[in-house]
Design a protein around this motif. Structure first.
Motif, PDB file in Angstrom:
ATOM      1  N   ARG A 155       0.723  -1.197  -0.128  1.00  0.00           N
ATOM      2  CA  ARG A 155       0.174  -0.061  -0.029  1.00  0.00           C
ATOM      3  C   ARG A 155       0.926   1.281   0.152  1.00  0.00           C
ATOM      4  O   ARG A 155       0.434   2.275  -0.474  1.00  0.00           O
ATOM      5  CB  ARG A 155      -0.894   0.008   1.526  1.00  0.00           C
ATOM      6  N   LEU A 299     -11.913   3.389   7.565  1.00  0.00           N
ATOM      7  CA  LEU A 299     -11.082   3.289   6.323  1.00  0.00           C
ATOM      8  C   LEU A 299      -9.880   2.436   6.740  1.00  0.00           C
ATOM      9  O   LEU A 299      -9.616   2.341   7.986  1.00  0.00           O
ATOM     10  CB  LEU A 299     -10.543   4.663   6.036  1.00  0.00           C
ATOM     11  N   ASP A 300      -9.218   1.733   5.774  1.00  0.00           N
ATOM     12  CA  ASP A 300      -8.171   1.226   5.978  1.00  0.00           C
ATOM     13  C   ASP A 300      -6.944   2.040   6.368  1.00  0.00           C
ATOM     14  O   ASP A 300      -6.785   2.918   5.501  1.00  0.00           O
ATOM     15  CB  ASP A 300      -7.592   0.148   4.869  1.00  0.00           C
ATOM     16  N   ASP A 303      -4.711   2.719   3.371  1.00  0.00           N
ATOM     17  CA  ASP A 303      -5.430   3.338   2.088  1.00  0.00           C
ATOM     18  C   ASP A 303      -4.644   4.443   1.664  1.00  0.00           C
ATOM     19  O   ASP A 303      -4.491   5.524   2.150  1.00  0.00           O
ATOM     20  CB  ASP A 303      -6.897   3.764   2.499  1.00  0.00           C
TER      21      ASP A 303
END
Length: 386
Positions: A155, A299-300, A303
């Motif tokens: 990510r 949210l992750d 992200d």
């Protein structure tokens, strides 16, 4: 049969050090030391926050780095979160091969080499089991590189060099942030390698690719500059900001009434103008949850959209908190959000001197206030603040 969408590409951070005249090394065989002990520790922190670290073959041959997280406490913190002690180590190789004797192959953590298809067989024979070697097509395509890493769950990607690799990603418009340590001296050699030298493709000149200064930090005699590929009007209030703040104020009206806590609404909006998450105080029946905390929890944390997002909060994010381990200003900083818009500062009611704005700005965030909407945000809390 429908085609599965590609995973979201990782956010890309370039970390580099250069002289005042833009060089990342001199022309001598020995490596030029541009950073200080403080800056090395800062970079170690960036490594610990990344899922992968990428360098080019030229950097591996010249510097022979290990690319490890050096601080044992940072390695332990990664493992406590279920991550390997070291990020994935990625090398981009064009031609010329890579020696099996490089220190990288003997260091900790997984290793991956990405190369044009024509070079894959030779690299596999050279490295054998030292690293996985994967082809990227007929050439080193940075977009293909990011897609390959995204498929592996990366990510956050940190690029540490060298100049040609920096240029490869910058000219492709694939860099989200640059952290550049500037050393207080000149190299003065036209033949010395430079930060992001001209490459095969021209650098984009349109406003959409303009880097925005996010902050500057002084470390001894070095200055660390942070630039983001964010909207060029990051430090200017727009009508869009006003509209999103009104949405946050509407959210604050949904808060269950409390005599010991403010009613606050928060909205997180991506760089493309699409809402990512929203939240309000005491949402879901938790009388301790804050608005920003509630929105971020949806949210992750990894992200990549968070790095270029704006969070709108009707009240200054808290800097001190007894009910949770981390105040909201720290949660926003940890998420990587670089733009914060608020309606009013926290008054000295529950906390004598809230430092949320100061903490965020010290971390490099752009913080804007909308005093024209402060009264609307305050009226929701009129039972607490007259």
């Amino acid at each position: 049969m429908s085609q599965q969408p590609l995973p979201t590409r990782p956010s890309v951070l370039i970390s580099a050090a250069m002289s005042l005249d833009g060089h990342i090394d001199d022309a001598s065989p020995e490596r030029l030391l541009l950073s200080s002990a403080e800056d090395f520790d800062r970079v170690d922190g960036l490594r610990a926050e990344s899922d992968a670290i990428l360098v080019g073959a030229g950097t591996l041959r010249a510097d022979d780095p290990r690319l490890e997280v050096r601080d044992p406490a940072r390695r332990a913190a990664r493992e406590a979160r279920g991550l390997p002690a070291h990020p994935l180590k990625v090398a981009l190789a064009g031609s010329g091969g890579l020696s099996a004797d490089l220190r990288l192959w003997q260091s900790g953590g997984a290793k991956l080499v990405l190369a044009p298809d024509a070079a894959v067989r030779g690299l596999r024979e050279q490295l054998r089991a030292a690293a996985e070697v994967v082809g990227t097509g007929p050439e080193l395509d940075p977009a293909r590189v990011l897609d390959e890493l995204a498929a592996r769950g990366v990510r956050r990607l940190m690029i540490e060099g060298g100049g040609a690799i920096q240029t490869l990603f910058l000219t492709a418009g694939l860099v989200d942030e640059i952290q550049l340590a500037v050393a207080p001296f000149f190299v003065g050699d036209a033949g010395a390698p430079r930060f992001a030298p001209p490459g095969a493709s021209p650098f984009p000149q349109d406003a959409a690719h303009r880097m925005t200064l996010l902050g500057a930090e002084v470390l001894g005699d070095l200055t660390v500059l942070r630039y983001g590929a964010r909207r060029s009007d990051a430090s200017r209030v727009t009508q869009t900001d006003v509209d999103w703040m009104r949405a946050a104020i509407a959210l604050s009206r949904e808060c269950p009434r409390s005599e010991t806590a403010y009613s606050v609404g928060a909205v997180i909006v991506g760089a493309d103008g699409v809402e990512l998450a929203r939240g309000f105080s005491r949402e879901g029946g938790d009388d301790k949850v804050h608005a920003e905390e509630s929105a971020l929890a949806k949210l992750d944390p990894a992200d990549p959209r968070l790095r270029t997002a704006t969070i709108y909060s009707t009240l200054e994010p808290c800097s001190v908190r007894a009910s949770r381990p981390s105040p909201c200003a720290e949660l926003i900083r940890s998420a990587g959000i670089g733009r914060v818009v608020l309606a009013w500062r926290e008054p000295a009611l529950f906390v004598a001197d809230c430092q949320g704005v100061e903490l965020l700005e010290a971390a490099g965030a752009t913080v804007l206030e909308l005093p024209g909407l402060a009264a609307e945000a305050r009226v929701v809390n009129s039972h607490l603040v007259k």
